[in-house]
Design an enzyme around this catalytic site. Structure first.
Site, PDB file in Angstrom:
ATOM      1  N   GLN A  91     -32.842  36.770 -36.280  1.00 36.71           N
ATOM      2  CA  GLN A  91     -32.680  35.482 -36.198  1.00 36.71           C
ATOM      3  C   GLN A  91     -33.733  34.927 -35.023  1.00 36.71           C
ATOM      4  OE1 GLN A  91     -28.427  34.044 -35.544  1.00 36.71           O
ATOM      5  NE2 GLN A  91     -28.493  36.126 -34.972  1.00 36.71           N
ATOM      6  N   HIS A 109     -35.278  33.188 -39.678  1.00 37.46           N
ATOM      7  CA  HIS A 109     -35.336  31.865 -39.178  1.00 37.46           C
ATOM      8  C   HIS A 109     -36.812  31.706 -39.030  1.00 37.46           C
ATOM      9  CE1 HIS A 109     -30.955  31.252 -37.795  1.00 37.46           C
ATOM     10  NE2 HIS A 109     -31.000  31.286 -39.182  1.00 37.46           N
ATOM     11  N   CYS A 117     -47.703  24.611 -43.665  1.00 36.21           N
ATOM     12  CA  CYS A 117     -48.447  23.146 -44.077  1.00 36.21           C
ATOM     13  C   CYS A 117     -47.533  22.417 -44.768  1.00 36.21           C
ATOM     14  CB  CYS A 117     -49.749  23.392 -44.644  1.00 36.21           C
ATOM     15  SG  CYS A 117     -50.476  22.023 -45.152  1.00 36.21           S
ATOM     16  N   GLY A 175     -26.690  41.275 -29.955  1.00 36.85           N
ATOM     17  CA  GLY A 175     -27.512  40.137 -28.994  1.00 36.85           C
ATOM     18  C   GLY A 175     -27.398  38.904 -29.634  1.00 36.85           C
ATOM     19  N   THR A 176     -26.230  38.591 -30.299  1.00 38.08           N
ATOM     20  CA  THR A 176     -26.087  37.059 -30.859  1.00 38.08           C
ATOM     21  C   THR A 176     -24.720  36.638 -30.667  1.00 38.08           C
ATOM     22  OG1 THR A 176     -26.336  35.871 -32.904  1.00 38.08           O
ATOM     23  CG2 THR A 176     -25.789  38.058 -33.105  1.00 38.08           C
ATOM     24  N   GLU A 203     -21.632  39.908 -23.959  1.00 43.01           N
ATOM     25  CA  GLU A 203     -20.283  39.372 -23.646  1.00 43.01           C
ATOM     26  C   GLU A 203     -19.775  39.369 -25.155  1.00 43.01           C
ATOM     27  OE1 GLU A 203     -21.645  36.181 -21.678  1.00 43.01           O
ATOM     28  OE2 GLU A 203     -22.517  35.380 -23.059  1.00 43.01           O
TER      29      GLU A 203
HETATM   30  C1  BV8 Z   1     -28.179  26.195 -43.358  1.00 42.85           C
HETATM   31  C2  BV8 Z   1     -34.899  29.020 -35.156  1.00 42.85           C
HETATM   32  C3  BV8 Z   1     -27.721  25.646 -45.474  1.00 42.85           C
HETATM   33  C4  BV8 Z   1     -35.547  27.690 -34.482  1.00 42.85           C
HETATM   34  C5  BV8 Z   1     -32.418  28.600 -35.248  1.00 42.85           C
HETATM   35  C6  BV8 Z   1     -22.140  21.265 -39.410  1.00 42.85           C
HETATM   36  C7  BV8 Z   1     -23.159  20.409 -39.440  1.00 42.85           C
HETATM   37  C8  BV8 Z   1     -24.283  20.483 -39.475  1.00 42.85           C
HETATM   38  C9  BV8 Z   1     -24.719  22.010 -39.896  1.00 42.85           C
HETATM   39  C10 BV8 Z   1     -23.715  22.830 -39.904  1.00 42.85           C
HETATM   40  C11 BV8 Z   1     -22.550  22.489 -39.708  1.00 42.85           C
HETATM   41  N1  BV8 Z   1     -21.742  23.647 -39.567  1.00 42.85           N
HETATM   42  C12 BV8 Z   1     -22.716  24.720 -40.108  1.00 42.85           C
HETATM   43  C13 BV8 Z   1     -23.942  24.145 -40.224  1.00 42.85           C
HETATM   44  C14 BV8 Z   1     -24.990  25.018 -40.409  1.00 42.85           C
HETATM   45  C15 BV8 Z   1     -25.717  24.953 -39.255  1.00 42.85           C
HETATM   46  C16 BV8 Z   1     -25.146  25.785 -38.289  1.00 42.85           C
HETATM   47  O1  BV8 Z   1     -24.789  26.855 -38.262  1.00 42.85           O
HETATM   48  N2  BV8 Z   1     -24.684  24.905 -37.097  1.00 42.85           N
HETATM   49  C17 BV8 Z   1     -23.968  25.367 -36.081  1.00 42.85           C
HETATM   50  C18 BV8 Z   1     -24.645  24.920 -34.809  1.00 42.85           C
HETATM   51  C19 BV8 Z   1     -22.509  25.228 -36.462  1.00 42.85           C
HETATM   52  N3  BV8 Z   1     -26.858  25.878 -39.658  1.00 42.85           N
HETATM   53  C20 BV8 Z   1     -27.941  25.554 -40.411  1.00 42.85           C
HETATM   54  O2  BV8 Z   1     -28.151  24.548 -40.446  1.00 42.85           O
HETATM   55  C21 BV8 Z   1     -28.735  26.707 -41.144  1.00 42.85           C
HETATM   56  N4  BV8 Z   1     -28.976  26.308 -42.363  1.00 42.85           N
HETATM   57  O3  BV8 Z   1     -27.150  26.283 -42.971  1.00 42.85           O
HETATM   58  O4  BV8 Z   1     -28.543  25.769 -44.658  1.00 42.85           O
HETATM   59  C22 BV8 Z   1     -27.451  27.177 -45.968  1.00 42.85           C
HETATM   60  C23 BV8 Z   1     -26.177  27.656 -46.030  1.00 42.85           C
HETATM   61  C24 BV8 Z   1     -26.071  28.799 -46.432  1.00 42.85           C
HETATM   62  C25 BV8 Z   1     -26.749  29.753 -47.085  1.00 42.85           C
HETATM   63  C26 BV8 Z   1     -28.380  29.201 -47.136  1.00 42.85           C
HETATM   64  C27 BV8 Z   1     -28.651  27.968 -46.483  1.00 42.85           C
HETATM   65  C28 BV8 Z   1     -30.277  27.070 -40.098  1.00 42.85           C
HETATM   66  C29 BV8 Z   1     -29.868  27.493 -38.903  1.00 42.85           C
HETATM   67  C30 BV8 Z   1     -31.144  27.854 -38.140  1.00 42.85           C
HETATM   68  C31 BV8 Z   1     -31.557  27.266 -37.008  1.00 42.85           C
HETATM   69  N5  BV8 Z   1     -32.751  27.662 -36.208  1.00 42.85           N
HETATM   70  N6  BV8 Z   1     -33.695  28.958 -34.860  1.00 42.85           N
HETATM   71  C32 BV8 Z   1     -35.871  28.219 -32.888  1.00 42.85           C
HETATM   72  O5  BV8 Z   1     -35.827  29.467 -32.664  1.00 42.85           O
HETATM   73  O6  BV8 Z   1     -36.132  27.228 -32.466  1.00 42.85           O
HETATM   74  S1  BV8 Z   1     -31.013  28.851 -34.421  1.00 42.85           S
HETATM   75  C33 BV8 Z   1     -31.136  29.829 -33.188  1.00 42.85           C
HETATM   76  O7  BV8 Z   1     -29.936  29.829 -32.478  1.00 42.85           O
HETATM   77  C34 BV8 Z   1     -31.270  31.122 -33.597  1.00 42.85           C
HETATM   78  O8  BV8 Z   1     -32.173  31.467 -34.476  1.00 42.85           O
HETATM   79  C35 BV8 Z   1     -29.908  31.666 -33.949  1.00 42.85           C
HETATM   80  O9  BV8 Z   1     -29.805  31.759 -35.175  1.00 42.85           O
HETATM   81  C36 BV8 Z   1     -28.949  30.779 -33.276  1.00 42.85           C
HETATM   82  C37 BV8 Z   1     -27.984  31.416 -32.233  1.00 42.85           C
HETATM   83  O10 BV8 Z   1     -28.517  31.802 -31.291  1.00 42.85           O
HETATM   84  P1  BV8 Z   1     -28.535  33.600 -30.695  1.00 42.85           P
HETATM   85  O11 BV8 Z   1     -29.562  34.305 -31.214  1.00 42.85           O
HETATM   86  O12 BV8 Z   1     -27.283  33.866 -31.013  1.00 42.85           O
HETATM   87  O13 BV8 Z   1     -28.693  33.349 -29.148  1.00 42.85           O
HETATM   88  P2  BV8 Z   1     -27.704  32.650 -28.212  1.00 42.85           P
HETATM   89  O14 BV8 Z   1     -28.043  32.261 -26.963  1.00 42.85           O
HETATM   90  O15 BV8 Z   1     -26.815  31.839 -28.796  1.00 42.85           O
HETATM   91  O16 BV8 Z   1     -26.639  33.956 -27.949  1.00 42.85           O
HETATM   92  C38 BV8 Z   1     -27.401  34.952 -27.256  1.00 42.85           C
HETATM   93  C39 BV8 Z   1     -26.375  36.207 -27.232  1.00 42.85           C
HETATM   94  O17 BV8 Z   1     -27.087  37.350 -26.613  1.00 42.85           O
HETATM   95  C40 BV8 Z   1     -24.883  35.941 -26.392  1.00 42.85           C
HETATM   96  O18 BV8 Z   1     -24.058  36.276 -27.161  1.00 42.85           O
HETATM   97  C41 BV8 Z   1     -25.253  36.940 -25.053  1.00 42.85           C
HETATM   98  O19 BV8 Z   1     -23.873  37.305 -24.544  1.00 42.85           O
HETATM   99  C42 BV8 Z   1     -26.000  37.788 -25.519  1.00 42.85           C
HETATM  100  N7  BV8 Z   1     -26.916  38.421 -24.620  1.00 42.85           N
HETATM  101  C43 BV8 Z   1     -27.628  37.872 -23.605  1.00 42.85           C
HETATM  102  N8  BV8 Z   1     -28.298  38.882 -22.959  1.00 42.85           N
HETATM  103  C44 BV8 Z   1     -28.098  40.129 -23.590  1.00 42.85           C
HETATM  104  C45 BV8 Z   1     -26.947  39.754 -24.573  1.00 42.85           C
HETATM  105  N9  BV8 Z   1     -26.815  40.760 -25.468  1.00 42.85           N
HETATM  106  C46 BV8 Z   1     -27.260  42.156 -25.233  1.00 42.85           C
HETATM  107  N10 BV8 Z   1     -28.188  42.236 -24.111  1.00 42.85           N
HETATM  108  C47 BV8 Z   1     -28.642  41.306 -23.252  1.00 42.85           C
HETATM  109  N11 BV8 Z   1     -29.431  41.571 -22.113  1.00 42.85           N
END
Ligand code: BV8
Length: 233
Positions: A91, A109, A117, A175-176, A203
């Site tokens: 991701q 992603h 473009c 890590g997600t 976590e």
């Molecule tokens: C889609 C790129 C249709 C950009 C990203 C209601 C309203 C509107 C939309 C929705 C809705 N409900 C669902 C949706 C869909 C929406 C969605 O899911 N919204 C969420 C908020 C509810 N999704 C979309 O819009 C997606 N598109 O649905 O299209 C479709 C559907 C089905 C099939 C095809 C098409 C598109 C989503 C993509 C958005 N772009 N990133 C950029 O980077 O700027 S999202 C971004 O956040 C990431 O890419 C990743 O996907 C997401 C989560 O982030 P994580 O990677 O998990 O990071 P996070 O900080 O959250 O967590 C870190 C983790 O690591 C923690 O658990 C932590 O404990 C752990 N950690 C920390 N340190 C360590 C560690 N682990 C191990 N070791 C360590 N040292």
């Protein structure tokens, strides 16, 4: 660790955290500094392209100041030494999997080092800032945007990912937070086909209860240890 032949791995920001790249949801993380709707949606880009281009220019520039960590390097070793099929889906939009030695990485992603473009819809490898609206390398129009998938946009290669989830015998999430779909639903797809599911995370995540096994700790320790197990030490 039993013998596995077809492994799908999903990584998130946590695998790059120890390299010094902000995660999204940790305190002070990327989304705390910006509203998601302002910097990671097509509407936000249309409303204020400079804010969005600058947000991604800063993150792209920061890549040259960080290095892959042992978790990235362990997954590269797995790719080299594992005799079965392996699909690494990330991701993350950083380039640390590639710089850690992984040759095949599916950026569902998109990537900071790719430009899209909006005129010719072609994608190009890209290292420079976009704030000054440089010309598209292919059609020359000044209409480049970051080639990253924003909320509401279709992630890349979903058919290939779902096929792999339906045929794998092991799914590993690293890590997600399991906060964003469709990636957060991959564990259910894998379980539905009978795959074993393993989570390696600092976590518990929003989807931890869906995994057969969750190991808690830093990726730089858990991932090399797990790769040793899979490769037989
Ligand atoms: C889609 C790129 C249709 C950009 C990203 C209601 C309203 C509107 C939309 C929705 C809705 N409900 C669902 C949706 C869909 C929406 C969605 O899911 N919204 C969420 C908020 C509810 N999704 C979309 O819009 C997606 N598109 O649905 O299209 C479709 C559907 C089905 C099939 C095809 C098409 C598109 C989503 C993509 C958005 N772009 N990133 C950029 O980077 O700027 S999202 C971004 O956040 C990431 O890419 C990743 O996907 C997401 C989560 O982030 P994580 O990677 O998990 O990071 P996070 O900080 O959250 O967590 C870190 C983790 O690591 C923690 O658990 C932590 O404990 C752990 N950690 C920390 N340190 C360590 C560690 N682990 C191990 N070791 C360590 N040292």
């Amino acid at each position: 660790m039993a013998e596995f032949e077809r492994i799908v791995i999903l990584t998130g920001a946590g695998i790059s955290a120890e390299s010094g790249i902000d995660t999204f949801r940790s305190a002070g993380g990327l989304w705390e500094q910006h509203r998601v709707e302002d910097v990671a949606t097509p509407e936000g880009f249309a409303r204020d392209p400079h804010l969005v281009l600058n947000f991604y220019d800063m993150r792209r520039a920061a890549l040259s100041k960080v290095e892959p960590n042992p978790a990235h390097e362990a997954l590269a070793r797995l790719e080299r030494e594992f005799s079965g099929e392996l699909l690494l889906v990330t991701q993350n939009v950083d380039d640390l999997h590639q710089r850690g030695g992984s040759g095949k990485v599916l950026h569902m992603h998109g990537e900071l080092k790719s430009a899209l473009c909006t005129s010719c819809e072609m994608r190009s490898r890209w290292e420079a800032p976009m704030l000054d609206r440089p010309p598209c390398p292919i059609c020359r129009a000044p209409t480049l945007r970051p080639d990253v998938v924003w909320f509401g946009e279709m992630p890349y290669e979903m058919a290939r990912i779902y096929h792999a989830l339906e045929t794998c015998d092991l799914f590993v999430s690293i890590g997600t937070s399991g906060a964003v779909y469709p990636a957060a639903g991959f564990v259910q797809e894998a379980r539905a086909n009978g795959a074993r599911t393993l989570e390696l995370n600092l976590e518990p995540s929003e989807g931890s209860r869906l995994f057969h096994e969750t190991r808690l700790g830093p990726a730089s320790q858990l991932v090399p240890q797990w790769v040793d197990e899979v490769l037989g030490g």
